[in-house]
Design a protein around this motif. Structure first.
Motif, mmCIF file in Angstrom:
data_model
loop_
_atom_site.group_PDB
_atom_site.id
_atom_site.type_symbol
_atom_site.label_atom_id
_atom_site.label_comp_id
_atom_site.label_asym_id
_atom_site.label_seq_id
_atom_site.Cartn_x
_atom_site.Cartn_y
_atom_site.Cartn_z
ATOM 1 N N GLY A 2 16.012 60.130 34.380
ATOM 2 C CA GLY A 2 14.472 59.997 33.989
ATOM 3 C C GLY A 2 13.954 58.727 33.361
ATOM 4 N N VAL A 3 14.752 57.678 34.174
ATOM 5 C CA VAL A 3 14.102 56.600 33.776
ATOM 6 C C VAL A 3 13.490 55.635 35.085
ATOM 7 N N GLN A 4 12.377 55.592 34.731
ATOM 8 C CA GLN A 4 11.563 55.633 36.101
ATOM 9 C C GLN A 4 10.754 53.958 36.249
ATOM 10 N N ALA A 5 10.783 53.899 35.127
ATOM 11 C CA ALA A 5 10.630 51.449 34.819
ATOM 12 C C ALA A 5 10.660 51.230 33.850
ATOM 13 N N ARG A 47 15.058 36.893 37.208
ATOM 14 C CA ARG A 47 16.679 38.318 37.699
ATOM 15 C C ARG A 47 17.062 39.597 37.386
ATOM 16 N N ILE A 48 16.179 39.990 36.312
ATOM 17 C CA ILE A 48 15.481 41.506 35.892
ATOM 18 C C ILE A 48 14.865 42.105 36.957
ATOM 19 N N VAL A 49 13.463 41.544 37.778
ATOM 20 C CA VAL A 49 13.102 42.148 38.563
ATOM 21 C C VAL A 49 14.380 42.243 39.677
ATOM 22 N N GLY A 50 14.636 41.377 40.149
ATOM 23 C CA GLY A 50 15.859 41.289 41.315
ATOM 24 C C GLY A 50 17.143 42.193 40.840
ATOM 25 N N VAL A 105 8.651 46.371 37.040
ATOM 26 C CA VAL A 105 8.953 45.780 35.656
ATOM 27 C C VAL A 105 7.582 45.399 35.485
ATOM 28 N N SER A 106 7.168 45.417 33.763
ATOM 29 C CA SER A 106 6.904 45.131 33.326
ATOM 30 C C SER A 106 7.441 44.281 32.388
ATOM 31 N N MET A 107 6.583 42.701 31.911
ATOM 32 C CA MET A 107 7.019 41.768 31.158
ATOM 33 C C MET A 107 5.742 41.783 29.920
ATOM 34 N N ASP A 108 7.123 40.748 28.448
ATOM 35 C CA ASP A 108 6.002 40.535 27.353
ATOM 36 C C ASP A 108 5.220 39.263 27.429
ATOM 37 N N PHE A 109 5.050 39.046 27.903
ATOM 38 C CA PHE A 109 4.223 37.584 27.772
ATOM 39 C C PHE A 109 3.878 37.490 27.024
ATOM 40 N N GLU A 110 3.235 37.477 25.087
ATOM 41 C CA GLU A 110 3.951 37.003 24.150
ATOM 42 C C GLU A 110 1.626 37.786 24.376
ATOM 43 N N ALA A 111 1.354 36.274 23.795
ATOM 44 C CA ALA A 111 0.225 35.859 23.677
ATOM 45 C C ALA A 111 -0.711 35.251 25.125
ATOM 46 N N GLY A 112 0.773 34.996 25.639
ATOM 47 C CA GLY A 112 -0.104 34.413 27.089
ATOM 48 C C GLY A 112 0.445 33.120 27.026
ATOM 49 N N TYR A 113 1.408 32.560 26.317
ATOM 50 C CA TYR A 113 1.104 30.700 25.983
ATOM 51 C C TYR A 113 0.910 30.157 26.605
ATOM 52 N N GLY A 114 -1.085 30.279 25.782
ATOM 53 C CA GLY A 114 -1.811 29.120 25.695
ATOM 54 C C GLY A 114 -2.955 29.697 26.599
ATOM 55 N N VAL A 125 6.943 35.807 40.255
ATOM 56 C CA VAL A 125 8.208 36.300 39.430
ATOM 57 C C VAL A 125 8.574 37.823 40.085
ATOM 58 N N GLY A 126 7.412 38.649 40.030
ATOM 59 C CA GLY A 126 8.123 40.033 40.876
ATOM 60 C C GLY A 126 7.008 40.703 39.660
ATOM 61 N N VAL A 127 6.442 40.386 38.698
ATOM 62 C CA VAL A 127 6.512 41.956 38.216
ATOM 63 C C VAL A 127 5.192 43.149 38.152
ATOM 64 N N VAL A 128 4.891 43.799 37.205
ATOM 65 C CA VAL A 128 3.595 44.692 38.008
ATOM 66 C C VAL A 128 2.727 45.122 36.541
ATOM 67 N N GLY A 129 3.176 44.615 35.453
ATOM 68 C CA GLY A 129 2.782 45.181 34.418
ATOM 69 C C GLY A 129 2.630 43.757 33.187
ATOM 70 N N GLY A 130 2.579 43.746 31.799
ATOM 71 C CA GLY A 130 2.441 43.687 31.063
ATOM 72 C C GLY A 130 1.960 43.545 29.899
#
Length: 262
Positions: A42-45, A76-79, A85-94, A106-111
């Motif tokens: 059932g997991v799709q992403a 590593r997760i994406v690979g 894979v969507s990445m939580d990049f918090e507030a964008g690191y400035g 690194v391969g993510v398609v969302g965030g």
């Protein structure tokens, strides 16, 4: 058809947010957690949890983990999986746009991107920068634009004002190109319905809070697009670990239900 290219993965992730069924994303924090969740029927992403990745390396939440280290774990997760894979990049690191570009590399398609209740113009500009990074890469980047209007609300602030701020910011993020808006801390059915109606069907995303959130099926009926778990899935795993240790120390054995997932 199974998505194969990065552009296909991005489009697939975007389509999952508008599908009739709510998109459920139990957040992951390392390779083995990603593989276990990805193998679950059932997991799709997948979506990473910044808090959990930081904790894995001994850092407190809030962009304290170096971005290079954070991105390396996400890479590593994406690979290790074939799902979007969507990445939580918090507030964008400035620099939200640059961080999004590096995440895409690194391969993510969302965030996820937090507004931290910065002035609305500044928060909108960050959303626009992330969406521009996605376009530059040829992706329908799925930005889950987060507003902290609820979690940072003042104790004496009128609830109607808080919800009005959520809607104001959410609409602004959608107009800036974000496909969905994330509102952590939104737990009350009537408020969820009000925000969902104001933003439009399948535009609102929420986090499942243990013992407090509505069931996923009920959120789906309210028009919610996506349900994630943030740091709570890691806490579920750590709770099980500590409980197992307690059982052993009390003279028992490991749980008979333990499965070989690695």
């Amino acid at each position: 058809m199974t998505p194969t290219t990065r552009a296909d993965l991005a489009r697939h992730l975007l389509d999952l947010h508008t599908a009739p069924d709510i998109l459920i994303l139990p957040n992951v924090w390392d390779v083995v957690s990603a593989q276990v969740v990805a193998a679950t029927p059932g997991v799709q992403a997948l979506a990473t949890a910044s808090h959990s990745i930081a904790s894995t390396f001994g850092y407190p939440d809030g962009e304290n983990i170096p971005l290079e280290l954070h991105l390396d774990m996400v890479r590593r997760i994406v690979g290790a999986v074939s799902l979007p894979v969507s990445m939580d990049f918090e507030a964008g690191y400035g620099n939200a746009g640059d961080t999004a570009r590096r995440a895409i590399e690194v391969g993510v398609v969302g965030g996820n991107l937090e507004d931290q209740m910065k002035p609305l113009g500044e928060a909108v500009a960050a959303v626009e920068a992330v969406m521009a990074a996605g376009r530059e890469a040829g992706l329908d980047f799925v930005l889950n634009a987060r507003t902290d209007a609820v979690v940072r609300a003042k104790p004496d602030q009128r609830r109607s004002e808080v919800i009005a701020e959520v809607i104001l910011r959410g609409r602004a993020f959608l107009e800036a190109g974000a496909p969905v808006v994330f509102v952590p801390g939104l737990l009350v059915r009537e408020e969820i319905q009000e925000v969902s109606d104001a933003l439009g069907a399948r535009k609102l995303t929420l986090i499942s809070v243990p013992g407090a959130s509505l069931p996923a099926r009920e959120l789906q009926a309210l028009g919610v697009a996506r349900l994630s778990t943030g740091p709570f899935t890691q806490r579920v795993a750590l709770t099980a670990l500590q409980d197992a240790a307690v059982g052993l120390l009390q003279g028992g054995t490991l749980p008979a239900t333990t499965r070989a997932l690695n």
